[in-house]
Structures are given as structure tokens and as C-alpha cells.
Write a protein that holds these residues in place. Sequence first.
Motif, mmCIF file in Angstrom:
data_model
loop_
_atom_site.group_PDB
_atom_site.id
_atom_site.type_symbol
_atom_site.label_atom_id
_atom_site.label_comp_id
_atom_site.label_asym_id
_atom_site.label_seq_id
_atom_site.Cartn_x
_atom_site.Cartn_y
_atom_site.Cartn_z
ATOM 1 N N MET A 91 0.837 -1.189 0.000
ATOM 2 C CA MET A 91 0.000 0.000 0.000
ATOM 3 C C MET A 91 0.878 1.247 0.000
ATOM 4 N N LEU A 92 0.405 2.279 -0.697
ATOM 5 C CA LEU A 92 1.114 3.553 -0.750
ATOM 6 C C LEU A 92 0.836 4.334 0.525
ATOM 7 N N LEU A 93 1.896 4.577 1.296
ATOM 8 C CA LEU A 93 1.740 5.263 2.577
ATOM 9 C C LEU A 93 2.046 6.755 2.492
ATOM 10 N N HIS A 94 3.042 7.097 1.711
ATOM 11 C CA HIS A 94 3.536 8.477 1.702
ATOM 12 C C HIS A 94 3.996 8.827 0.298
ATOM 13 N N LEU A 95 3.709 10.054 -0.139
ATOM 14 C CA LEU A 95 4.094 10.500 -1.476
ATOM 15 C C LEU A 95 4.653 11.912 -1.396
ATOM 16 N N LYS A 96 5.774 12.097 -2.091
ATOM 17 C CA LYS A 96 6.386 13.433 -2.164
ATOM 18 C C LYS A 96 6.727 13.722 -3.625
ATOM 19 N N ILE A 97 6.300 14.895 -4.102
ATOM 20 C CA ILE A 97 6.644 15.366 -5.449
ATOM 21 C C ILE A 97 7.296 16.733 -5.290
ATOM 22 N N ALA A 98 8.512 16.887 -5.776
ATOM 23 C CA ALA A 98 9.237 18.151 -5.596
ATOM 24 C C ALA A 98 9.912 18.564 -6.898
ATOM 25 N N ASN A 99 9.687 19.824 -7.276
ATOM 26 C CA ASN A 99 10.350 20.437 -8.433
ATOM 27 C C ASN A 99 10.127 19.647 -9.720
ATOM 28 N N LEU A 100 8.880 19.275 -9.957
ATOM 29 C CA LEU A 100 8.514 18.606 -11.194
ATOM 30 C C LEU A 100 7.324 19.328 -11.809
ATOM 31 N N ALA A 101 7.494 19.792 -13.043
ATOM 32 C CA ALA A 101 6.441 20.529 -13.756
ATOM 33 C C ALA A 101 6.005 21.713 -12.892
ATOM 34 N N THR A 102 4.704 21.780 -12.574
ATOM 35 C CA THR A 102 4.211 22.921 -11.777
ATOM 36 C C THR A 102 4.146 22.604 -10.283
ATOM 37 N N PHE A 103 4.612 21.417 -9.892
ATOM 38 C CA PHE A 103 4.648 21.068 -8.467
ATOM 39 C C PHE A 103 5.975 21.514 -7.865
ATOM 40 N N ARG A 104 5.874 22.354 -6.829
ATOM 41 C CA ARG A 104 7.090 22.768 -6.120
ATOM 42 C C ARG A 104 7.409 21.757 -5.021
ATOM 43 N N GLU A 105 6.488 21.548 -4.133
ATOM 44 C CA GLU A 105 6.673 20.515 -3.117
ATOM 45 C C GLU A 105 5.302 20.057 -2.633
ATOM 46 N N VAL A 106 5.026 18.797 -2.904
ATOM 47 C CA VAL A 106 3.780 18.179 -2.462
ATOM 48 C C VAL A 106 4.142 17.021 -1.546
ATOM 49 N N VAL A 107 3.596 17.024 -0.333
ATOM 50 C CA VAL A 107 3.857 15.954 0.632
ATOM 51 C C VAL A 107 2.508 15.441 1.114
ATOM 52 N N LEU A 108 2.276 14.131 0.898
ATOM 53 C CA LEU A 108 0.969 13.553 1.235
ATOM 54 C C LEU A 108 1.149 12.254 2.002
ATOM 55 N N ASP A 109 0.295 12.059 3.001
ATOM 56 C CA ASP A 109 0.165 10.768 3.670
ATOM 57 C C ASP A 109 -1.153 10.158 3.209
ATOM 58 N N LEU A 110 -1.092 8.966 2.662
ATOM 59 C CA LEU A 110 -2.290 8.345 2.096
ATOM 60 C C LEU A 110 -2.793 7.231 2.998
ATOM 61 N N SER A 111 -4.075 6.947 2.872
ATOM 62 C CA SER A 111 -4.737 5.972 3.723
ATOM 63 C C SER A 111 -5.287 4.834 2.883
ATOM 64 N N PRO A 112 -5.684 3.738 3.537
ATOM 65 C CA PRO A 112 -6.379 2.673 2.790
ATOM 66 C C PRO A 112 -7.721 3.181 2.292
ATOM 67 N N GLY A 113 -8.372 2.379 1.491
ATOM 68 C CA GLY A 113 -9.679 2.754 0.995
ATOM 69 C C GLY A 113 -9.606 3.604 -0.256
ATOM 70 N N LEU A 114 -10.653 4.416 -0.449
ATOM 71 C CA LEU A 114 -10.787 5.216 -1.662
ATOM 72 C C LEU A 114 -10.318 6.652 -1.428
ATOM 73 N N THR A 115 -9.342 7.076 -2.228
ATOM 74 C CA THR A 115 -8.871 8.460 -2.235
ATOM 75 C C THR A 115 -9.201 9.046 -3.601
ATOM 76 N N CYS A 116 -9.955 10.162 -3.604
ATOM 77 C CA CYS A 116 -10.291 10.816 -4.854
ATOM 78 C C CYS A 116 -9.484 12.099 -5.013
ATOM 79 N N VAL A 117 -9.079 12.359 -6.245
ATOM 80 C CA VAL A 117 -8.310 13.564 -6.559
ATOM 81 C C VAL A 117 -9.132 14.367 -7.563
ATOM 82 N N THR A 118 -9.448 15.608 -7.200
ATOM 83 C CA THR A 118 -10.257 16.459 -8.074
ATOM 84 C C THR A 118 -9.548 17.781 -8.290
#
Length: 564
Positions: free
Chosen positions: A1-28
Motif C-alpha cells: 500500500m502507498l503510505l507516503h508521497l512526495k513530489i518536488a520540483n517537477l512541472a508545476t509542483f514545487r513541493e507536495v507531501v501527502l500521507d495516504l490511507s487505505p480505501g478510496l482516495t479521490c483527486v479532483t
Amino acid sequence: MLLHLKIANLATFREVVLDLSPGLTCVTGETGSGKSLFVDALSFLSGQKNRLLFVPPGQNEGVVEAIFSPSQTMPVFLKDVVLPGDDWVLRRTLLANGRTRQQVNGTNITQSQLQELGTCLMDLVGQGEGFRLQNPRIHAEYLDSYGETLSLLDSYKQLREDYLEKKRLLSETEKQQSDFERRRERIREINVDRESLSPRPGEWAFLQTSLSVLLHTHDLMEAASMVYDHLYGSEESILGKIRKMSQDLDRLKVHDPRLGEVAIPLGEAYTLLKESAEESRQYLEGLSFDPEELGKTESRILEFQRLSRKYNVPPEELSEFFEKNALELLEEDPEYLQKMQKAVYHAADVLRDTQQKLSEKRKMASIRLSKEVTDRLPKLRLEKGIFSVNLIHSGGEFPPEGAEEVRFYFTANPDLPPKPLDQIASGGELSRILLVLKQLLAEKDSVETLVFDEVDSGIGGEVGETVGDILSEISSTRQVVAITHLHQVARKAGTHLVIQKREKEGVTESTVTVAEGESRVSEIARMLGGSDLAPSTMTLARELLLSSSSDQNRSASNRKSPSI
């Protein structure tokens, strides 16, 4: 399972830090906010080729990093990198020059190894890249997962490897036997030629000399006779004259003793020439011309020359060659080859039985899967759609994946015959079919994290509700991340992420935040009615979220009931 995600200095993302949970995660998010870039970042992390990501000006590199808590068997190349039970930290770096680096728990790995990890950790499902269903080779994987024949397929593959190995060894043994027979025949032939020729050491040189003597006997006799006659054979012979000179010197040396010194060499010459005369006489007595002996000598020489050409050995070395190569005849074990042949036949029988069982189970599973998928299509606005699983005979002896190729067929119109899914289905149709397959396989698929990229594109209303129900059901056994534009899907999520784009100091930046409370109500309202958030729209959004919460509670109490 994906627990943690970090996106830094890619395209228009400067720094994104997320902790993810089980179940359904929606991105809008609004169109152009960065939802596609978010999916591209996950695809990039899974080892796929970079499409849209770039390193912003002024930065040296961009990074996607994720922490997974896997339950799959660890790949072999990770044995020395990750301890059993540890989380896997995947990190992929995009350099400003376009090159990439990838690491697991701080250890460098290859892109192909990252792809192997990505395949078992995440399944990206979308309209474009990540559409595994477009690849016919994946169809067998889906059918075997559904029909629970993966273990039987593994047994088939192992038995096939065993059969091919035994067959290879039999082929080598047969070749060795053929070589063995050729070697036996060569040894037998050498022994026959050795026995026939029976060469003696130095015989070739002796034959050459003998032939020369026999061919020149007349000249040799004439020369030897002339020597004898001149030295001894007549009154005027050289020896007679030397003897008379010696006698005269002996008689006269009383007058001058110095003549004795002159007589000494004459005496020595006389002795030597007398020996030569005797040798020439004996030579003449032993010299004769025998035509029969000449014929034998020439035949013997011809036999030497024939065997010399046959074995590519100089005639003078034939004796040594036969001594080295005339061996005892080898003995073979005729039962060994028979045992090998029986082992191959037995392995083929076992493999054939397993192949037949696999084919039978696939056939039954294909009928069930065709019906289940077709029955579920109407609620996804594919009322007339027909889905079928076709088994096409592969041909050849024991193909690697079984006796048949598995191909998914589809038609949206019952008056038209189904055709291969990858050739006829549109992106939206393909996404919805895959969604149904994922629902059916949710309990059996080994991939823990499923990412759906706008599988609800082109649908809405009640169908959107159904899509949301399907994703919610899948998320009961798998972690689901769904990028969606439907409020019917978003409000069923346990976690709601919103991507927004803004201008900051003249630089476009995309952010990802967790929508909770009023911020989530606002996002659902935006999805309902656009940017104009009227009070009535906000009220409707609250009511829909409350209704979805109640539905989720009821669904959680009875997960065994099918959603469609």
C-alpha cells in the motif's frame, strides 16, 4: 500500500507531501490544475517513460518519492537491499538534462528493476498510458486471475521448463551417441589400416633408398665394376703399379735411406685402395636387379602414400600416428539413451495433462467472465454491449503460456459481431470494461494500489453513481486512488485531495491539499455548479456528502453484497 508521497520540483509542483490511507482516495480539481501531471508523477515513479514532467528553470533536479508497505514477495534483486518486513522507499529523480536516477531504500537500481517493482506495487488505469487492457498479452493474466488458474499456469511453466531441459539433454545425448559411433568407426578403421600396413620404424626411409637402388642397378653395377677393375682386376691395375713402385723403393733405399720416407705413404695408399677394391667386390656380389622386388617396393610405397593422404600425416610419421591412435574400441551403454527417451516421454505426458487441465479451466472461466462482465455493462451506459473471452489455439508444441492465446472481444452493438477489444473499443468503453474487471478481480489481484485516471470520462448521472459504487467496493480490499471530475465519485471517497493551480511571484504552481469540512463542501459544490458557489449549491453539496456518508456506513456493514 502507498503510505507516503512526495513530489518536488517537477512541472508545476514545487513541493507536495501527502500521507495516504487505505480505501478510496479521490483527486479532483479544475481542468488544467495539474491532475494529469499528478498521474504522470505516479507513472514516472513506477518506472515508466517520462511524458510531460520537466524540471523547472533554476532547479537542477525533480524528485518523486514514495513509501510503500508491500505484502508481495520481495524481488530477488531487493534481497540485499531491504530487510523482510521493512517498508520500500522508492525514489526517482529527473535531472535537468532529461536523465533519470532511481533508488530503493537508498540503493541505486536500474529502470527495468523499477518497472518490475512498479508493476507489483501499483496498477495505473486510465485513458491512455496505463491501459493494460489494450495489450492482448495481459488478457490471459486477467482470465487466469479470475479463474484462479495462476498456480496451475505456474505448474505448467515449471513442467515445461523441465520437459525442455530433458529434451535438450536427450538431444545432446543423441548427438554424443552419433559422435560416439563415428569415433568407434574411426578407431575401427585406424586399427584395420594399422594391421594392414604394419609399418616398422624407419621403414619409409628404407623403402625410398631401396627403390632408388632398384631403379639404378645397372649404373651402380657399372660404377662399382669400374672401381674394382681399375684398382685390382687387371695386370695394369692401380694396386699392381703401387706394389711395383713400393718394391723398387725398398730395393733402392739401401743406397739412399731417404727413399724409405717416400715409400711409407705409398704403403698406406696401397692398404686403403685394397680395402676399397674389396668393398667394391663385396658390393657387386650383393647387388642384383629383381623385378619382383621392385614391384613390391613400389606397392609398399604407394600404400604409405595412400594412408598418408587419408590421415593427413607425412609418410614417415605413419608408424607413430598408428601407435598413438590405435585404441581399444569404446563400449557404450545402450540402456542410458532408452532411459533418457522414457524420461522425455513421461515429462511430455505430465505436461500435456497439465496443459489440458489449464485449457479446460480457462474455458469454463472464459464463459463465466464473459457473462459477468456483459451483465454489469448496462449500468455503465453500455446497455447493448457484449463482452466475450475468446480462446485461440496457439499452435506449436507446448507454447509458453498454455495451449491458447486469450483475447478479449467486445461490441457495443449486438447487430455487429464482437471484435478484438484493443481494436474496437473507445477509450471510455475500455475504461468502463476495465473498471468492471477490476471489481471482479479485486479479491484476487496481487496489486495493492490501483490508480484510476478519469475512468468516468464521458459519463455522469446514475452511471456516475455506479462508477462511484464500484470504486468504493474495490477499495474495500485494495487501496484506490481515483482522479475524477464527478461529484458522484468524489463524495464516496474516504480521503479527498484537491489540486489547485495558482500564480505566485510570476510562477505557476500546483498544490495538493486534503479537502475536509467546508473546503470539501466547496469542492463538491464547484463540481456541481462551477465556480459560482450559490448557497443552494453549497446546501446540496452538504446533503450529498451526508447521504454518501450514510451509504458508506451501510455498505461497510455488508461488504458481501454486490454493488451492481
